[in-house]
Design a protein around this motif. Structure first.
Motif, PDB file in Angstrom:
ATOM      1  N   THR A   1       0.821  -1.216   0.000  1.00  0.00           N
ATOM      2  CA  THR A   1       0.000   0.000   0.000  1.00  0.00           C
ATOM      3  C   THR A   1       0.852   1.262   0.000  1.00  0.00           C
ATOM      4  N   ILE A   2       0.403   2.239  -0.768  1.00  0.00           N
ATOM      5  CA  ILE A   2       1.050   3.548  -0.799  1.00  0.00           C
ATOM      6  C   ILE A   2       0.008   4.589  -0.420  1.00  0.00           C
ATOM      7  N   ALA A   3       0.260   5.309   0.670  1.00  0.00           N
ATOM      8  CA  ALA A   3      -0.631   6.390   1.089  1.00  0.00           C
ATOM      9  C   ALA A   3      -0.160   7.692   0.477  1.00  0.00           C
ATOM     10  N   VAL A   4      -1.092   8.605   0.236  1.00  0.00           N
ATOM     11  CA  VAL A   4      -0.708   9.979  -0.081  1.00  0.00           C
ATOM     12  C   VAL A   4      -1.314  10.860   1.013  1.00  0.00           C
ATOM     13  N   TYR A   5      -0.673  11.997   1.268  1.00  0.00           N
ATOM     14  CA  TYR A   5      -1.185  12.860   2.336  1.00  0.00           C
ATOM     15  C   TYR A   5      -0.825  14.309   2.068  1.00  0.00           C
ATOM     16  N   SER A   6      -1.633  15.192   2.599  1.00  0.00           N
ATOM     17  CA  SER A   6      -1.342  16.626   2.540  1.00  0.00           C
ATOM     18  C   SER A   6      -0.506  16.987   3.758  1.00  0.00           C
ATOM     19  N   GLU A   7       0.044  18.190   3.749  1.00  0.00           N
ATOM     20  CA  GLU A   7       0.870  18.642   4.882  1.00  0.00           C
ATOM     21  C   GLU A   7       0.079  18.665   6.192  1.00  0.00           C
ATOM     22  N   ALA A   8      -1.255  18.746   6.100  1.00  0.00           N
ATOM     23  CA  ALA A   8      -2.076  18.735   7.321  1.00  0.00           C
ATOM     24  C   ALA A   8      -2.244  17.323   7.873  1.00  0.00           C
ATOM     25  N   ASP A   9      -1.861  16.322   7.099  1.00  0.00           N
ATOM     26  CA  ASP A   9      -2.126  14.917   7.448  1.00  0.00           C
ATOM     27  C   ASP A   9      -0.859  14.104   7.718  1.00  0.00           C
ATOM     28  N   ARG A  10       0.252  14.802   8.028  1.00  0.00           N
ATOM     29  CA  ARG A  10       1.508  14.078   8.279  1.00  0.00           C
ATOM     30  C   ARG A  10       1.353  12.994   9.330  1.00  0.00           C
ATOM     31  N   LYS A  11       0.530  13.278  10.337  1.00  0.00           N
ATOM     32  CA  LYS A  11       0.385  12.332  11.458  1.00  0.00           C
ATOM     33  C   LYS A  11      -0.876  11.487  11.338  1.00  0.00           C
ATOM     34  N   ALA A  12      -1.472  11.463  10.156  1.00  0.00           N
ATOM     35  CA  ALA A  12      -2.726  10.732   9.980  1.00  0.00           C
ATOM     36  C   ALA A  12      -2.519   9.221  10.058  1.00  0.00           C
ATOM     37  N   LEU A  13      -3.547   8.514  10.488  1.00  0.00           N
ATOM     38  CA  LEU A  13      -3.441   7.054  10.665  1.00  0.00           C
ATOM     39  C   LEU A  13      -3.149   6.327   9.359  1.00  0.00           C
ATOM     40  N   HIS A  14      -3.763   6.794   8.263  1.00  0.00           N
ATOM     41  CA  HIS A  14      -3.524   6.088   6.990  1.00  0.00           C
ATOM     42  C   HIS A  14      -2.049   6.170   6.575  1.00  0.00           C
ATOM     43  N   VAL A  15      -1.391   7.255   6.964  1.00  0.00           N
ATOM     44  CA  VAL A  15       0.030   7.428   6.661  1.00  0.00           C
ATOM     45  C   VAL A  15       0.865   6.421   7.449  1.00  0.00           C
ATOM     46  N   LYS A  16       0.488   6.224   8.713  1.00  0.00           N
ATOM     47  CA  LYS A  16       1.213   5.261   9.566  1.00  0.00           C
ATOM     48  C   LYS A  16       0.980   3.823   9.105  1.00  0.00           C
ATOM     49  N   MET A  17      -0.213   3.537   8.616  1.00  0.00           N
ATOM     50  CA  MET A  17      -0.569   2.149   8.296  1.00  0.00           C
ATOM     51  C   MET A  17      -0.030   1.658   6.961  1.00  0.00           C
ATOM     52  N   ALA A  18       0.156   2.578   6.025  1.00  0.00           N
ATOM     53  CA  ALA A  18       0.580   2.164   4.687  1.00  0.00           C
ATOM     54  C   ALA A  18       2.052   1.765   4.675  1.00  0.00           C
ATOM     55  N   ASP A  19       2.432   0.962   3.693  1.00  0.00           N
ATOM     56  CA  ASP A  19       3.830   0.548   3.562  1.00  0.00           C
ATOM     57  C   ASP A  19       4.721   1.716   3.167  1.00  0.00           C
ATOM     58  N   GLN A  20       4.139   2.677   2.482  1.00  0.00           N
ATOM     59  CA  GLN A  20       4.891   3.844   2.010  1.00  0.00           C
ATOM     60  C   GLN A  20       3.924   5.024   2.014  1.00  0.00           C
ATOM     61  N   ALA A  21       4.438   6.234   2.226  1.00  0.00           N
ATOM     62  CA  ALA A  21       3.568   7.414   2.214  1.00  0.00           C
ATOM     63  C   ALA A  21       4.264   8.558   1.500  1.00  0.00           C
ATOM     64  N   ILE A  22       3.507   9.266   0.679  1.00  0.00           N
ATOM     65  CA  ILE A  22       4.069  10.342  -0.125  1.00  0.00           C
ATOM     66  C   ILE A  22       3.250  11.617   0.078  1.00  0.00           C
ATOM     67  N   CYS A  23       3.943  12.706   0.397  1.00  0.00           N
ATOM     68  CA  CYS A  23       3.261  13.991   0.562  1.00  0.00           C
ATOM     69  C   CYS A  23       2.928  14.547  -0.823  1.00  0.00           C
ATOM     70  N   ILE A  24       1.678  14.964  -1.004  1.00  0.00           N
ATOM     71  CA  ILE A  24       1.257  15.437  -2.328  1.00  0.00           C
ATOM     72  C   ILE A  24       0.881  16.910  -2.349  1.00  0.00           C
ATOM     73  N   GLY A  25       1.184  17.640  -1.259  1.00  0.00           N
ATOM     74  CA  GLY A  25       0.936  19.077  -1.309  1.00  0.00           C
ATOM     75  C   GLY A  25       0.432  19.671  -0.021  1.00  0.00           C
ATOM     76  N   PRO A  26       0.173  20.977  -0.045  1.00  0.00           N
ATOM     77  CA  PRO A  26      -0.294  21.710   1.135  1.00  0.00           C
ATOM     78  C   PRO A  26      -1.730  21.333   1.535  1.00  0.00           C
ATOM     79  N   PRO A  27      -2.165  21.774   2.723  1.00  0.00           N
ATOM     80  CA  PRO A  27      -3.461  21.346   3.267  1.00  0.00           C
ATOM     81  C   PRO A  27      -4.688  21.497   2.365  1.00  0.00           C
TER      82      PRO A  27
END
Ligand code: MV4
Length: 440
Positions: free
Chosen positions: A28-54
């Motif tokens: 799994t690859i999660a994507v997240y905004s800068e507001a979601d750095r600490k989001a659960l989906h980011v922690k759970m995925a095998d990899q996480a990529i920031c895709i932009g501001p909030p």
């Protein structure tokens, strides 16, 4: 073969999709905004990529950033979840053009259903009964006024590109029609960049009944029973239940077979929902949502079908793992949406659990709910043999829901389902007004 999948979403639905992937052995690859750095989906995925501001438009709605993240992480597929880009044919097309698997219906199918005028034309073509009204878009106001005089008031003006009540006006006096058409068209143009509006006869206090559909790429389509979502506030659903107290097995079968014809006709694969207004024992087609929905767990609870796993399997080219005759509607399920009424930091979170109790959420102790996105923070779902037992069960389960630090609508939800009006069942979308009067 889907071996890795990017989830183009956040919150409880991203968590839900990651869980399904883990069961299927998919990276799994999660994507997240800068507001979601600490989001659960980011922690759970095998990899996480920031895709932009909030702001969503810069992150979760940023098609090129998301497709780049998928290519960079060597994802095979993208699941769009709910909301955001999930019904955008343009996104589906760009995903496919990048050589990725789109977990959803083909862009051509989305296009056939996304525009409400077009989707009604398709429904009519395949013999699904539609809400009566004036065919096609409004082009001439004077002619429209004459037509409305013939079909009678009240009518509702809707945006063809619309959703969530935007660009919608109810008209009860003929002298107010022309102005309201202009207002609705302006609102639609501003909200959707498309001012196309059309008119239907307004069905007063009809129930909102929607049918879960699932198709594969081999031409198989099934219906998985309806959900009743009549308890809503400002077009936000609060309570969803299955089956609808208004729908008999005979109506369910007819409605389901109508919907299957439409979905087969347009070559639909993946999960979808067909929405009906329901009044006086009749159902009327309203629109199709060409994605999975927030309230899908209600259907999972009564049918035992994991809709997210099924979506991934059919995107992979597999046949549906269940047949129509495997689907039985012989129990009851309910979902309560828990919404934050203000942002805050989670403390002492203890969700309920137990037999046929499910909580889909992204909360954890120490997590700060950002003010930027949807207010829904948890969904509580129960299953029970009957509606009466289900209501009592949900009340007991909600008593167990404990959360400090983030104010939520829990007490109001308990009061709503404990009213005589709710317990009686069989109401329409204006039921919350009566419920609030009973609550006082
Ligand atoms: C209607 C309707 C009654 N008659 N159409 C609401 C959202 C969008 N999906 C369409 N909606 C409705 N369409 C006809 N012909 C009632 C609704 C409706 C509604 C309308 C006004 C205020 C609140 C509402 C809540 C649920 C459904």
């Amino acid at each position: 073969m889907i071996r890795s999948l990017l989830i183009a979403n956040r919150g409880e639905i991203a968590v839900r999709i990651i869980r399904a992937c883990k069961e299927l052995g998919i990276r799994t690859i999660a994507v997240y905004s800068e507001a979601d750095r600490k989001a659960l989906h980011v922690k759970m995925a095998d990899q996480a990529i920031c895709i932009g501001p909030p702001p969503s438009k810069d992150s979760y709605l940023n098609i090129s950033n998301i497709v780049s993240a998928a290519l960079h992480s060597r994802a095979d597929a993208i699941h769009p979840g709910v909301g955001f880009l999930s019904e955008k044919a343009e996104f589906a097309r760009k995903v496919q053009e990048a050589g990725l698997i789109w977990v959803g219906p083909d862009p051509e199918a989305i296009d056939m259903l996304g525009d409400k005028i077009r989707s009604k034309e398709n429904a009519t073509k395949y013999g699904v009964p539609c809400t009566p009204g004036i065919e096609g878009a409004i082009t001439n106001i004077d002619q429209t006024v004459e037509k409305v005089k013939k079909i009678g008031l009240p009518v509702i003006i809707k945006a063809s590109a619309g959703g969530g009540g935007k660009g919608m006006r109810i008209v009860r006096k003929i002298e107010e029609l022309a102005d309201n058409i202009k207002i609705a068209a302006n609102e639609a143009e501003k909200s959707f960049g498309d001012g196309t509006v059309f008119i239907e006869k307004y069905l007063e206090n009809a129930a909102h009944v929607e049918l879960q559909m699932m198709g594969d790429k081999h031409g198989n389509v099934i219906y998985l029973g309806e959900r009743d979502c009549s308890v809503q506030k400002n077009h936000q659903k609060l309570v969803e239940e299955a089956p609808s107290p208004l729908v008999t097995p005979e109506i369910r079968k007819k409605m389901g077979e109508d919907a299957v014809r439409l979905f087969k006709g347009i070559g639909y694969s993946g999960a979808g929902t067909i929405e009906f207004l329901f009044k006086d024992g009749q159902y009327y087609f309203m629109e199709v949502n060409s994605r999975i929905q927030v309230e899908h767990p209600v259907t999972e609870m009564i049918t035992g079908v994991d809709l997210i796993k099924e979506m991934i399997r059919v995107a992979n080219g597999d046949e549906l793992s269940v047949k129509q005759e495997d689907i039985r509607v012989d129990s009851y399920a309910m979902e309560i949406r828990i919404n934050a009424t203000a942002p805050g930091t989670v403390k002492d979170y203890l969700p309920p659990s137990g037999f046929k109790v499910r909580v889909d959420s992204f909360l954890y102790n120490g997590y700060t709910v950002p003010p930027t996105y949807d207010s829904m923070v948890a969904k509580v779902i129960i299953g029970a043999p009957t509606r009466a037992e289900g209501i009592n069960k949900m009340l007991a389960v909600l008593d167990e829901f404990h959360l400090e630090g983030v104010p939520i609508n829990l007490e109001l939800q308990k009061k709503i389902i404990n009213t005589q009006i709710f317990r009686k069942g069989g109401f329409g979308t204006q039921v919350l007004d009566s419920i609030m009067k009973e609550i006082g």
